[in-house]
Structure formats: C-alpha cells, structure tokens
Write an enzyme that holds these catalytic residues in place. Structure first.
Site, PDB file in Angstrom:
ATOM      1  CG  HIS A  98       8.046 -30.250  23.067  1.00  0.00           C
ATOM      2  ND1 HIS A  98       8.541 -29.492  23.832  1.00  0.00           N
ATOM      3  CD2 HIS A  98       9.368 -31.049  22.976  1.00  0.00           C
ATOM      4  CE1 HIS A  98       9.979 -29.366  24.155  1.00  0.00           C
ATOM      5  NE2 HIS A  98      10.633 -30.681  23.425  1.00  0.00           N
ATOM      6  CG  HIS A 100      12.719 -31.407  19.708  1.00  0.00           C
ATOM      7  ND1 HIS A 100      12.839 -32.725  20.472  1.00  0.00           N
ATOM      8  CD2 HIS A 100      14.330 -31.510  19.959  1.00  0.00           C
ATOM      9  CE1 HIS A 100      14.063 -33.006  20.652  1.00  0.00           C
ATOM     10  NE2 HIS A 100      14.717 -32.035  20.357  1.00  0.00           N
ATOM     11  CG  HIS A 143       7.329 -33.942  18.564  1.00  0.00           C
ATOM     12  ND1 HIS A 143       7.421 -34.518  19.986  1.00  0.00           N
ATOM     13  CD2 HIS A 143       9.248 -33.060  18.899  1.00  0.00           C
ATOM     14  CE1 HIS A 143       8.163 -34.361  20.591  1.00  0.00           C
ATOM     15  NE2 HIS A 143       8.828 -33.551  19.887  1.00  0.00           N
ATOM     16  CG  HIS A 145       6.189 -34.096  24.163  1.00  0.00           C
ATOM     17  ND1 HIS A 145       6.168 -36.172  24.332  1.00  0.00           N
ATOM     18  CD2 HIS A 145       7.113 -34.091  24.021  1.00  0.00           C
ATOM     19  CE1 HIS A 145       7.597 -35.811  24.955  1.00  0.00           C
ATOM     20  NE2 HIS A 145       8.411 -34.943  24.739  1.00  0.00           N
ATOM     21  CG  HIS A 428      18.099 -46.316  23.940  1.00  0.00           C
ATOM     22  ND1 HIS A 428      16.178 -47.210  23.444  1.00  0.00           N
ATOM     23  CD2 HIS A 428      18.267 -47.794  24.209  1.00  0.00           C
ATOM     24  CE1 HIS A 428      16.682 -48.529  24.027  1.00  0.00           C
ATOM     25  NE2 HIS A 428      17.407 -48.698  23.694  1.00  0.00           N
ATOM     26  CG  HIS A 431      14.912 -34.293  23.760  1.00  0.00           C
ATOM     27  ND1 HIS A 431      15.551 -33.057  23.785  1.00  0.00           N
ATOM     28  CD2 HIS A 431      13.648 -33.634  23.496  1.00  0.00           C
ATOM     29  CE1 HIS A 431      15.195 -32.197  23.403  1.00  0.00           C
ATOM     30  NE2 HIS A 431      14.062 -32.067  23.410  1.00  0.00           N
ATOM     31  CG  HIS A 433      11.820 -31.458  27.032  1.00  0.00           C
ATOM     32  ND1 HIS A 433      10.573 -31.065  26.663  1.00  0.00           N
ATOM     33  CD2 HIS A 433      11.792 -32.574  27.023  1.00  0.00           C
ATOM     34  CE1 HIS A 433       9.958 -32.475  26.306  1.00  0.00           C
ATOM     35  NE2 HIS A 433      11.117 -33.218  26.139  1.00  0.00           N
ATOM     36  CG  HIS A 484      11.693 -37.977  26.411  1.00  0.00           C
ATOM     37  ND1 HIS A 484      11.430 -37.893  24.953  1.00  0.00           N
ATOM     38  CD2 HIS A 484      11.441 -36.829  26.597  1.00  0.00           C
ATOM     39  CE1 HIS A 484      11.456 -37.104  24.406  1.00  0.00           C
ATOM     40  NE2 HIS A 484      11.149 -36.149  25.350  1.00  0.00           N
ATOM     41  CB  CYS A 485      14.254 -43.643  24.542  1.00  0.00           C
ATOM     42  SG  CYS A 485      14.306 -44.367  23.476  1.00  0.00           S
ATOM     43  CG  HIS A 486      12.747 -37.650  20.679  1.00  0.00           C
ATOM     44  ND1 HIS A 486      11.236 -37.437  19.883  1.00  0.00           N
ATOM     45  CD2 HIS A 486      12.631 -36.350  21.216  1.00  0.00           C
ATOM     46  CE1 HIS A 486      11.547 -36.429  19.903  1.00  0.00           C
ATOM     47  NE2 HIS A 486      11.858 -35.752  20.631  1.00  0.00           N
ATOM     48  CB  ILE A 487      12.504 -44.962  20.594  1.00  0.00           C
ATOM     49  CG1 ILE A 487      14.252 -44.512  19.069  1.00  0.00           C
ATOM     50  CG2 ILE A 487      11.598 -46.203  19.521  1.00  0.00           C
ATOM     51  CD1 ILE A 487      14.476 -46.207  19.840  1.00  0.00           C
ATOM     52  CG  HIS A 490      12.238 -47.322  22.749  1.00  0.00           C
ATOM     53  ND1 HIS A 490      13.860 -47.416  22.617  1.00  0.00           N
ATOM     54  CD2 HIS A 490      11.480 -48.769  22.250  1.00  0.00           C
ATOM     55  CE1 HIS A 490      13.786 -48.557  21.730  1.00  0.00           C
ATOM     56  NE2 HIS A 490      12.378 -48.900  21.566  1.00  0.00           N
ATOM     57  CG  PHE A 495      13.908 -44.779  27.682  1.00  0.00           C
ATOM     58  CD1 PHE A 495      14.822 -44.115  28.838  1.00  0.00           C
ATOM     59  CD2 PHE A 495      14.659 -45.886  26.760  1.00  0.00           C
ATOM     60  CE1 PHE A 495      16.319 -44.344  28.982  1.00  0.00           C
ATOM     61  CE2 PHE A 495      16.065 -46.089  26.669  1.00  0.00           C
ATOM     62  CZ  PHE A 495      16.813 -44.727  27.402  1.00  0.00           C
TER      63      PHE A 495
END
Length: 557
Positions: A98, A100, A143, A145, A428, A431, A433, A484-487, A490, A495
């Site tokens: 992806h 980002h 990164h 995905h 949290h 992000h 897209h 979504h949460c970028h952790i 999670h 998430f």
C-alpha cells in the site's frame, strides 16, 4: 530452522528520480534511492537490526534493514512492480503493498489493500502498480497491507518533492539522508505474535538500527549535519504499535508538514508521532560541534534511553566518532496538534458547525477480550475484495460483504466523522485511505476548529471514552476506502470499516483496470495452506508457549 524476516530487497530502479538537495558544500551519505518507475522484489533475509539475531543457526551481523527511499517529483507518474519471492514457511508468503497517503484518485485498484481493493499477490507472482499523484507532494510511506506482515519489515519511506515548495526558503538540505524512519521491532515473527493479545515490541529502531534492553551495544543510526546548515528532517512513523516522543537534545524543531500537508511553521522542542503519521521538521545545526542524542521514546512499559536504547546520533561534521554525552531535559514546548494549521487553503468543508455536514457519522469502538468492535461489529476480511464486489454489480450496503463493515457514502458530500473508543489498547491512530481530512477536534481537546484545522491522514482517537476525534472530508474519490486503526495488531483484531464512496460511480471513475488485477484473485484463491505460509497450526502453538493471553485459533488471512 532458519528464521528470516521480511525485507524489501533485491531492488532495481528502472528510472531513478534525481534527489532535491540544497546542500552545496558537502555530500551526505545516502540510503538506497529508487525512482517512481521501479521494481521491488520482496524476499526473506535474516538480520539483527537491534543486535538480536532472529536465527538459531548461522552467524549474522547486526545490520540495518533500512528500506529504500522511493522518490519522485510532483507530477511524476508511478509504475512500481511488486515481485513476490517470499519463501519462509514461518511467515506469510503472499503480500500486498500500500502507498500510504496517496489518494489513488481514479486508480483505487492500485491502493494495495488486501481484500478491500485487491487480492494479495501470491508467491512467485507480481503486480504492476500504475498510478499518479498529480496534486500531492510531501512525506508518505509504503508498507504491506496483508494481515500483520509489515510488522516483519515490509515498510519504507516515500517522498514526493515539490520543486516549487513555498517553504523552501526555510531549509538548505532536503534529500534522502534527512529521511528519518521510526519503527518497532520484534524478536518473534508476526504470524506467531498475531495470536497474542497485547503483544509488545522488543525494541524500537531509528533508520533501521537500535538496541534492546539488556542487549549488546549494537550500532546506532547516525545523522550527519554541517554547522550552519538548515535541514528538513522528514519523520516517518512506521511502527506496528507504539507512538514515539521524538526530540533532538539541545535543538528546536520547526514543524512545516503533517502527513503530506504543509502547515504554518510551528517551533517545538518535542513531538509525539503516532503509527502511520509523518512530520517534516526543520533543524538548524547551530550548536557547538559535537554529538547529540536523537531520542524516540515509544509509549511502552519500562521504555527508557538507558544504554542508547530508543536513540540515534546527530553528528556535526568535525565531531569525534563516539556516543553523545548530552542529557535529556523535559520538553517545555511540546507539540500540540491543535496548534497546527494548514498552510494552503485552510478551512474545513461544509457548514462550520458540529453535526451540520451533509453526512454525519458516529463510530464507537469497544475492545472485548482483545477483539475490536466498530459499532458492535469486528472487521473480518471478505473472501472477495470490496472493489471486485462493486465492479461485479453490488451497490447497496446489504449487497456488500462483510456485513456491518461497509458504510456507503453519496458522491460529492461533506462527511463529518466522530469516533470514540473504550477499553485497553489506546491511543489509537486512525487512518483513512483515499483522502486527507481536516481534524475538527483532536482527542483530548474540548474545542472545535472549522476555520484553520490541521489537515492530515492519520489522527489519534485517544484512549478513553471521554475523548473523541472529529474529522471532515469530501467524497470526491469514488471507490472503497479503508478506515482503520494503524496499530496493525488492532486492525488484525477487527478495528476497521470500509467507506464505499458512490459505488454506482466507481466503474466510470476508475481508469482502465489492468487484466493482471483481475488475475490476482483466481491465483490467490487456488493456493493451498502451505503455499500461504504463516506457520499454520504451529504458529498458534508457538504463541501458546509464550503466553496464555491468546485469541481463539483463527484461519490464515
């Protein structure tokens, strides 16, 4: 058995872009640099970036896995071929990449998001990502995905240089040597750790190097500067979990960019950067010639700077090759997100009152036994990517899978999203897209700002039910976009939701969808469990040998 890590490796640049550099008197050392037309081959390699060798056999040096910097100039077209040569059975052997922060307007199929915009790229196959970013410039990153794969190393920075940067007068040097990546690192492979509730990093890395508590005095990253020069440092938080408190001893930092969007210059002495976020800061090398600690403290229990952990070195030309002796002092002027203001076209879209957008959404997130529920539904990746469902004729929420995870939005509307969380695991970083958004309310703040809020693509949602974040954007980019949460742990635990913008317009909005994209799903769907990798049942058994805090056994993604 050799335990390898995922690494962006074996990379050849087809058409490397020149690097913008305003340094006239001294050539700084550069990491590998690739242009907008490149081939990235994803493979396995055993390394030890923090001194811990992720291999019980062999003798591997403590080497950095500093990923290549992908670069272009504003207006360049991208053609990046991702080639999958993954082989390690303990880790996932399919992949996706992806880009980002890039909007992919008209090229949703190139967004690289597994099961939302494409099927993963199978082992021994490839996919060419062709897209443009005509109106974007700034600091981004790339990164994996696919599940939690980027936690094993598939991540790197992406910079689009603006030859007409309106803030160029503030700095002298802006090249690949001033890109600073902040990441976490794990001594166990991610397919094992994804079974564990609340997994924690062993160390953090700056530009691919670091140390862990109780470990060897391995090499640290060095950032070289020349006295009197002004440096645009591009910070990229590539972590799978922690945020970082970033500072440079005895130096102020002037923030001029947040997530690809220029900001009014703001002087700080420390900033907190969350997973997925980026900042450009100007550092003036106006201190005595010496070595200074660069500090990046993660929000992890017992994190410190002892023994050079969570640190790198700022080295002035002429300083000895040695660890710094500077002392950390508590910040007096730490960055507050509410003090950041968009430099260009400030102001949020729509009526400047809370709840007065065209579409007003309210998402509440709960954590129950490690699983995250967004409006009472955990995200489960569908077997057919959402984009493929839309192109096949699905239009309404009831037709789109997974049920409860898709929010359909009308075209050309102002959306205001309020999101709050409860339970452990925060704060949290959220992000979206396909867009940047205006941050109307930052978590922890009681004020709303519609006049000149910061504009970015990752924002903290806080960590308590009393906190909330409010953002606005306009639905001018038809297609399914992940929120979504970028952790990454999670996200893997549910998430996320998909914002499906004007599905009836998506086919007409997309540029020609390549035939190779259509072939990704049939190839991926034909893979056997062994071809998927990820350790299978063994990964769960290994997780059980580490802790009893486990999710129920789940199928491979």
């Amino acid at each position: 058995m050799l335990i390898a890590i995922l690494l962006v490796s074996l990379i050849s640049s087809i058409d490397a872009a020149s690097i913008v550099s305003r340094s006239q008197s001294y050539q700084l050392s550069q990491p590998t640099v690739l242009g907008p037309k490149s081939r990235i081959t994803i493979g396995n390699k055993a390394i030890a970036p923090d001194g811990f060798e992720r291999s019980p056999e062999g003798n591997y040096p403590s080497t950095s896995f500093r990923a290549p910097v992908l670069t272009s100039h504003q207006g360049d077209d991208f053609a990046i071929e991702v080639v999958n040569e993954l082989k390690d059975e303990s880790m996932f052997k399919s992949t996706s990449v992806h880009w980002h922060g890039l909007f992919q307007n008209g090229t949703n199929y190139a967004d690289g998001t597994s099961f939302v915009t494409q099927c993963p790229i199978a082992q021994n196959h490839s996919f060419l990502h062709s897209f443009s970013a005509p109106n974007q410039a700034g600091t981004y990153w790339y990164h994996s995905h696919y599940s939690v794969q980027y936690c094993d190393g598939l991540r790197g920075p992406l910079v689009i240089y603006d030859p007409n940067d309106p803030l160029a007068h503030m700095y002298d040097v802006d090249d690949a040597s001033t890109v600073i990546t902040l990441s976490d690192w794990y001594h166990v492979v991610a397919p094992v750790l994804r079974h564990i509730i609340g997994t924690t990093a062993n160390s953090s890395l700056i530009n691919g190097l670091g140390r862990y508590a109780g470990g060897p005095m391995s090499d640290l990253a060095v950032i070289n500067v020349i006295p009197g020069k002004r440096y645009r440092m591009r910070l990229v938080a590539m972590s799978c979990d922690p945020s970082f408190h970033f500072s440079v001893d005895d130096h102020n930092l002037t923030v001029i960019e947040a997530d690809g969007q220029l900001t009014e210059p703001l002087v700080v002495d420390e900033l907190r950067i969350f997973a997925g976020q980026r900042y450009s800061v100007v550092l003036v090398a106006d201190k005595p010639v010496d070595n200074y600690w660069v500090r990046s403290l993660p929000n992890l229990t017992h994190a410190s700077y002892e023994g050079g952990t969570n640190s790198a070195i700022l080295r002035y030309q002429g300083a000895p090759i040695a660890d710094p002796t500077t002392v950390y002092t508590a910040p007096e002027n730490e960055l507050k997100e509410t003090d950041l203001h968009a430099l260009i076209n400030p102001g949020a879209p729509g009526i400047p009152e809370y709840g007065k957008a065209d579409i007003n959404l309210n998402l509440t997130v709960k954590n129950t036994n490690g699983t995250f529920y967004v409006n009472n539904v955990p995200f489960k990746p569908p077997t057919v990517p959402v984009l493929l469902q839309i192109l096949s004729g699905a239009q309404e929420p009831s037709q789109l899978l997974p049920h409860g995870n898709i929010i359909v939005l009308e075209a050309n509307k102002v959306v205001e999203l309020t999101l709050s969380t409860s339970g452990p695991g925060g704060p949290h970083p959220i992000h979206l897209h396909g867009h940047s958004f205006d941050v109307i309310q930052s978590a922890g703040s009681k004020t709303f700002n519609y006049v000149n809020p910061v504009r970015r693509d990752v924002v903290s949602a806080g960590s308590t039910p009393e906190q909330q974040m409010v953002i606005r954007w306009t639905t001018d980019n038809s297609g399914p976009w992940f929120l979504h949460c970028h952790i990454d742990w999670h996200l893997d635990a549910g998430f996320a939701v998909v914002m499906a913008e004007s599905p009836s317009d998506t086919r007409a909005h997309l540029n020609h969808v390549p035939h190779e994209w259509d072939q990704l799903c049939p190839i991926f769907d034909s893979l056997s469990p062994s071809q998927l990798g990820g350790g299978g049942r063994k990964s769960y058994e290994e997780a059980a040998s580490i802790t009893t805090l486990l999710f129920p056994p789940s199928p491979l993604p």
